[in-house]
Design a protein around this motif. Sequence first.
Motif, PDB file in Angstrom:
ATOM      1  N   ASP A 104       0.818  -1.211   0.000  1.00 11.86           N
ATOM      2  CA  ASP A 104       0.000   0.000   0.000  1.00 11.86           C
ATOM      3  C   ASP A 104       0.849   1.257   0.000  1.00 11.86           C
ATOM      4  O   ASP A 104       0.417   2.300  -0.493  1.00 11.86           O
ATOM      5  CB  ASP A 104      -0.918   0.008   1.229  1.00 11.86           C
ATOM      6  CG  ASP A 104      -1.933  -1.114   1.181  1.00 11.86           C
ATOM      7  OD1 ASP A 104      -2.920  -0.977   0.448  1.00 11.86           O
ATOM      8  OD2 ASP A 104      -1.714  -2.130   1.861  1.00 11.86           O
ATOM      9  N   ASP A 105       2.046   1.166   0.569  1.00 14.92           N
ATOM     10  CA  ASP A 105       2.940   2.320   0.587  1.00 14.92           C
ATOM     11  C   ASP A 105       4.365   1.805   0.722  1.00 14.92           C
ATOM     12  O   ASP A 105       4.598   0.646   1.077  1.00 14.92           O
ATOM     13  CB  ASP A 105       2.591   3.271   1.736  1.00 14.92           C
ATOM     14  CG  ASP A 105       3.059   4.703   1.482  1.00 14.92           C
ATOM     15  OD1 ASP A 105       3.805   4.920   0.506  1.00 14.92           O
ATOM     16  OD2 ASP A 105       2.687   5.588   2.254  1.00 14.92           O
ATOM     17  N   TYR A 106       5.308   2.699   0.449  1.00 17.16           N
ATOM     18  CA  TYR A 106       6.715   2.330   0.351  1.00 17.16           C
ATOM     19  C   TYR A 106       7.509   3.424   1.030  1.00 17.16           C
ATOM     20  O   TYR A 106       7.366   4.590   0.692  1.00 17.16           O
ATOM     21  CB  TYR A 106       7.052   2.255  -1.142  1.00 17.16           C
ATOM     22  CG  TYR A 106       8.324   1.561  -1.526  1.00 17.16           C
ATOM     23  CD1 TYR A 106       9.558   2.175  -1.328  1.00 17.16           C
ATOM     24  CD2 TYR A 106       8.297   0.317  -2.127  1.00 17.16           C
ATOM     25  CE1 TYR A 106      10.724   1.541  -1.708  1.00 17.16           C
ATOM     26  CE2 TYR A 106       9.463  -0.316  -2.529  1.00 17.16           C
ATOM     27  CZ  TYR A 106      10.664   0.299  -2.319  1.00 17.16           C
ATOM     28  OH  TYR A 106      11.832  -0.312  -2.695  1.00 17.16           O
ATOM     29  N   LEU A 107       8.337   3.078   2.007  1.00 21.39           N
ATOM     30  CA  LEU A 107       9.091   4.074   2.762  1.00 21.39           C
ATOM     31  C   LEU A 107      10.575   3.728   2.711  1.00 21.39           C
ATOM     32  O   LEU A 107      10.984   2.651   3.152  1.00 21.39           O
ATOM     33  CB  LEU A 107       8.598   4.123   4.204  1.00 21.39           C
ATOM     34  CG  LEU A 107       8.971   5.337   5.053  1.00 21.39           C
ATOM     35  CD1 LEU A 107       8.566   6.635   4.367  1.00 21.39           C
ATOM     36  CD2 LEU A 107       8.312   5.232   6.414  1.00 21.39           C
ATOM     37  N   ALA A 108      11.370   4.634   2.128  1.00 19.47           N
ATOM     38  CA  ALA A 108      12.793   4.368   1.954  1.00 19.47           C
ATOM     39  C   ALA A 108      13.575   4.733   3.213  1.00 19.47           C
ATOM     40  O   ALA A 108      13.367   5.791   3.804  1.00 19.47           O
ATOM     41  CB  ALA A 108      13.327   5.154   0.760  1.00 19.47           C
ATOM     42  N   LYS A 109      14.482   3.860   3.624  1.00 17.91           N
ATOM     43  CA  LYS A 109      15.361   4.122   4.759  1.00 17.91           C
ATOM     44  C   LYS A 109      16.514   5.008   4.314  1.00 17.91           C
ATOM     45  O   LYS A 109      16.992   4.886   3.184  1.00 17.91           O
ATOM     46  CB  LYS A 109      15.923   2.811   5.314  1.00 17.91           C
ATOM     47  CG  LYS A 109      14.881   1.860   5.878  1.00 17.91           C
ATOM     48  CD  LYS A 109      15.564   0.577   6.363  1.00 17.91           C
ATOM     49  CE  LYS A 109      14.572  -0.399   6.970  1.00 17.91           C
ATOM     50  NZ  LYS A 109      15.242  -1.641   7.402  1.00 17.91           N
TER      51      LYS A 109
END
Length: 233
Positions: A104-109
């Motif tokens: 549903d969503d993508y969060l980059a470190k």
Amino acid sequence: MPRPESSAVVRLMLVEDDAAIRESLAAALRAAGYEVRALADGEDLEAELASYRPAMVLLDWMLPGRDGPALVEVVRSRSAAGVIMLTAREAVADRLRGFEAGVDDYLAKPFATEELLARTKAVLRRLGAVPATVRVGDLVIDEGAGLVERAGQRVPLTATEFRLLCFLADHRDRVLSPGQILTQVWGYEEYADNLVQVHVSALRRKTEALGPRLVHTERGLGYVLRAPADQST
């Protein structure tokens, strides 16, 4: 496909093999009011999904054994939970693989904790796991529209006052320390003298122009948002 269990507290599952990151994120999510089950890998994910029934799974891409995209397919086959992928891989092809798997969503470190909390709430709201409109007595907060009304009248708030009110409302009837508020609303890790107090005072002044006190001080502990006794449900 089982639905996430309906509960006053929203359940999240965090799958992250780095112990320090796992503990830090789990603590931040719990401080934000979520119930969290934290796992080091996805080895027993099928059984965990069936027993815990989370509303959301926060999933690291690089895990021992099955990787993130493979585990997304497990979530999609066993649960209606939302999925946010946490990863240091920023290539477009990697993002597309994640979205094709069904995230549903993508969060980059690396990412800020407040961004993770904001994205988590946004996905949960789209899934209907948390309400877009929150009511505390005669106070109505429309988080999606950024509007606040009390007794049918608009309450004009600054962006910071609105974030503060939303955080207090998400944890209504629970005392929050200045440190918790600073971390979640401003993203500060250390206490900034008088910052919370000044904004709470402004919030009180604007909301109390239309009714009795909603934001209360618990001396030595912090602040709590609660409906007046005659408006409690």
